[in-house]
Write a protein that holds these residues in place. Structure first.
Motif, mmCIF file in Angstrom:
data_model
loop_
_atom_site.group_PDB
_atom_site.id
_atom_site.type_symbol
_atom_site.label_atom_id
_atom_site.label_comp_id
_atom_site.label_asym_id
_atom_site.label_seq_id
_atom_site.Cartn_x
_atom_site.Cartn_y
_atom_site.Cartn_z
ATOM 1 N N PHE A 10 0.889 -1.195 -0.046
ATOM 2 C CA PHE A 10 -0.043 0.064 -0.037
ATOM 3 C C PHE A 10 0.892 1.176 0.070
ATOM 4 O O PHE A 10 0.595 2.199 -0.724
ATOM 5 C CB PHE A 10 -0.874 -0.251 1.088
ATOM 6 N N MET A 11 1.950 1.532 0.892
ATOM 7 C CA MET A 11 2.660 2.471 0.956
ATOM 8 C C MET A 11 3.537 2.860 -0.311
ATOM 9 O O MET A 11 3.456 3.801 -0.876
ATOM 10 C CB MET A 11 3.719 2.320 2.127
ATOM 11 N N ASP A 12 4.017 1.537 -1.232
ATOM 12 C CA ASP A 12 4.788 1.491 -2.375
ATOM 13 C C ASP A 12 3.844 2.252 -3.441
ATOM 14 O O ASP A 12 4.061 2.852 -4.336
ATOM 15 C CB ASP A 12 5.312 0.380 -2.913
ATOM 16 N N LYS A 13 2.450 1.882 -3.521
ATOM 17 C CA LYS A 13 1.581 2.105 -4.219
ATOM 18 C C LYS A 13 1.283 3.669 -4.073
ATOM 19 O O LYS A 13 1.280 4.654 -5.041
ATOM 20 C CB LYS A 13 0.291 1.483 -4.161
ATOM 21 N N ALA A 14 1.110 4.077 -2.796
ATOM 22 C CA ALA A 14 0.960 5.719 -2.396
ATOM 23 C C ALA A 14 2.339 6.483 -2.875
ATOM 24 O O ALA A 14 1.998 7.405 -3.483
ATOM 25 C CB ALA A 14 0.798 5.791 -0.796
ATOM 26 N N ASN A 25 -2.619 15.787 -3.941
ATOM 27 C CA ASN A 25 -3.710 15.620 -5.088
ATOM 28 C C ASN A 25 -4.111 14.017 -4.809
ATOM 29 O O ASN A 25 -4.390 13.462 -5.869
ATOM 30 C CB ASN A 25 -3.090 15.774 -6.251
ATOM 31 N N VAL A 26 -3.706 13.446 -3.851
ATOM 32 C CA VAL A 26 -3.787 11.875 -3.901
ATOM 33 C C VAL A 26 -4.795 11.599 -2.490
ATOM 34 O O VAL A 26 -4.567 12.312 -1.502
ATOM 35 C CB VAL A 26 -2.647 10.949 -3.671
ATOM 36 N N SER A 27 -5.841 10.959 -2.923
ATOM 37 C CA SER A 27 -6.727 10.595 -1.572
ATOM 38 C C SER A 27 -6.338 9.090 -1.102
ATOM 39 O O SER A 27 -5.872 8.121 -1.810
ATOM 40 C CB SER A 27 -8.084 10.690 -2.113
ATOM 41 N N LEU A 28 -6.807 8.598 0.116
ATOM 42 C CA LEU A 28 -6.720 7.378 0.580
ATOM 43 C C LEU A 28 -7.765 6.450 -0.546
ATOM 44 O O LEU A 28 -7.048 5.314 -0.865
ATOM 45 C CB LEU A 28 -7.157 7.101 1.785
ATOM 46 N N GLU A 29 -8.600 6.861 -1.009
ATOM 47 C CA GLU A 29 -9.672 6.099 -1.842
ATOM 48 C C GLU A 29 -8.988 5.782 -3.214
ATOM 49 O O GLU A 29 -9.136 4.667 -3.810
ATOM 50 C CB GLU A 29 -10.778 6.867 -2.048
ATOM 51 N N GLU A 30 -8.060 6.875 -3.708
ATOM 52 C CA GLU A 30 -7.492 6.557 -4.927
ATOM 53 C C GLU A 30 -6.189 5.538 -4.886
ATOM 54 O O GLU A 30 -6.229 4.754 -5.717
ATOM 55 C CB GLU A 30 -6.858 8.018 -5.456
ATOM 56 N N ILE A 31 -5.814 5.804 -3.690
ATOM 57 C CA ILE A 31 -4.734 4.613 -3.391
ATOM 58 C C ILE A 31 -5.220 3.397 -3.166
ATOM 59 O O ILE A 31 -4.626 2.299 -3.847
ATOM 60 C CB ILE A 31 -3.816 5.023 -2.031
ATOM 61 N N LYS A 33 -7.950 2.332 -4.599
ATOM 62 C CA LYS A 33 -8.254 1.562 -5.658
ATOM 63 C C LYS A 33 -7.252 1.184 -6.562
ATOM 64 O O LYS A 33 -7.196 0.099 -7.250
ATOM 65 C CB LYS A 33 -9.273 2.689 -6.360
ATOM 66 N N GLN A 34 -6.108 1.828 -6.532
ATOM 67 C CA GLN A 34 -4.755 1.493 -7.250
ATOM 68 C C GLN A 34 -4.471 0.349 -6.893
ATOM 69 O O GLN A 34 -3.706 -0.598 -7.508
ATOM 70 C CB GLN A 34 -4.107 2.729 -7.434
ATOM 71 N N ALA A 35 -4.247 -0.043 -5.636
ATOM 72 C CA ALA A 35 -3.620 -1.143 -4.806
ATOM 73 C C ALA A 35 -4.476 -2.283 -4.944
ATOM 74 O O ALA A 35 -4.377 -3.360 -4.366
ATOM 75 C CB ALA A 35 -3.327 -0.590 -3.559
ATOM 76 N N ASN A 36 -5.987 -1.968 -5.356
ATOM 77 C CA ASN A 36 -6.995 -3.056 -5.390
ATOM 78 C C ASN A 36 -7.282 -3.528 -3.855
ATOM 79 O O ASN A 36 -7.287 -4.783 -3.591
ATOM 80 C CB ASN A 36 -6.562 -4.254 -6.436
ATOM 81 N N ILE A 37 -7.400 -2.726 -3.118
ATOM 82 C CA ILE A 37 -7.610 -2.939 -1.703
ATOM 83 C C ILE A 37 -9.134 -2.013 -1.073
ATOM 84 O O ILE A 37 -9.130 -1.067 -1.594
ATOM 85 C CB ILE A 37 -6.538 -2.334 -0.680
ATOM 86 N N SER A 38 -9.659 -2.832 -0.478
ATOM 87 C CA SER A 38 -10.949 -2.218 -0.038
ATOM 88 C C SER A 38 -10.719 -0.832 0.735
ATOM 89 O O SER A 38 -9.878 -0.927 1.951
ATOM 90 C CB SER A 38 -11.709 -3.205 1.082
ATOM 91 N N THR A 39 -11.322 -0.018 0.603
ATOM 92 C CA THR A 39 -11.369 1.361 1.341
ATOM 93 C C THR A 39 -11.762 1.239 2.631
ATOM 94 O O THR A 39 -11.181 1.883 3.401
ATOM 95 C CB THR A 39 -12.129 2.442 0.643
ATOM 96 N N VAL A 41 -10.938 -1.208 4.565
ATOM 97 C CA VAL A 41 -9.673 -1.728 5.324
ATOM 98 C C VAL A 41 -8.721 -0.712 5.188
ATOM 99 O O VAL A 41 -8.004 -0.616 6.292
ATOM 100 C CB VAL A 41 -9.029 -3.076 4.380
ATOM 101 N N VAL A 42 -8.443 0.204 4.272
ATOM 102 C CA VAL A 42 -7.537 1.270 4.396
ATOM 103 C C VAL A 42 -7.936 2.111 5.431
ATOM 104 O O VAL A 42 -6.964 2.694 6.225
ATOM 105 C CB VAL A 42 -7.393 2.020 3.172
ATOM 106 N N HIS A 43 -9.081 2.378 5.537
ATOM 107 C CA HIS A 43 -9.588 3.528 6.635
ATOM 108 C C HIS A 43 -9.501 3.079 8.050
ATOM 109 O O HIS A 43 -9.411 3.543 8.894
ATOM 110 C CB HIS A 43 -10.971 3.941 6.311
ATOM 111 N N LYS A 44 -9.183 1.638 8.386
ATOM 112 C CA LYS A 44 -9.182 1.048 9.479
ATOM 113 C C LYS A 44 -7.452 1.179 9.788
ATOM 114 O O LYS A 44 -7.313 1.109 10.955
ATOM 115 C CB LYS A 44 -9.344 -0.461 9.434
#
Length: 163
Positions: A10-14, A25-31, A33-39, A41-44
């Motif tokens: 996830f950090m590498d994709k970010a 200009n980047v949101s957690l949601e965009e990262i 999506k690009q990392a193919n991880i549920s938002t 899960v990311v917000h947790k």
């Protein structure tokens, strides 16, 4: 979407997205999506991009601190160890983005991103600069002791090399 979470992936994709679009200009949601991880899960894991940037900075700082330890403790001539330290830190900085942005003081990136970094990094990240300077100074002092480097205040030399 994957519900498992690999922080490094996830950090590498970010970092990839930060380099392309800028941190601001980047949101957690965009990262996510690009990392193919549920938002969800990311917000947790991260409350904000700022929290993610801090975590990336801590990861990069730890990796660079390990390089310092390895170069200080390795055998060999001080000039070779100093060259190795510079080379390995530069390689690590090139892989990251967060500490590069911190270190460039807005010279390479835009000033708004640098201000964001300075206002949002955890205080211990500033120790990175001190550790880097101290590692360089120790190698210089060792090189002075064996005649490899000319006599000059090692700490001042380290400050000049660090920039």
């Amino acid at each position: 979407m994957d519900n498992t979470f690999d922080h490094d992936v996830f950090m590498d994709k970010a970092i990839e997205l930060f380099r392309r679009n800028g941190i601001l200009n980047v949101s957690l949601e965009e990262i996510a999506k690009q990392a193919n991880i549920s938002t969800d899960v990311v917000h947790k894991e991260y409350s904000s991009v700022t929290a993610l940037v801090s975590r990336i900075a801590e990861r990069e700082n730890a990796a660079i601190a390990q390089i310092h330890i390895e170069c200080l403790d390795s055998p060999g001539r001080p000039d070779a160890r100093l060259a190795r330290l510079v080379k390995e830190v530069m390689i690590r900085l090139a892989k990251g983005y967060v500490l590069e942005l911190f270190n460039t003081a807005g010279r390479i990136s835009n000033p708004e991103e640098h201000a964001f970094m300075m206002n949002n990094l955890p205080p211990n990240i500033l120790d990175y600069r001190r550790q880097n300077t101290a590692a360089i100074a120790r190698i210089i002092a060792q090189g002075q002791a064996d005649g490899t480097f000319s006599q000059f205040d090692p700490m001042e030399g380290a400050f000049l090399l660090r920039g």
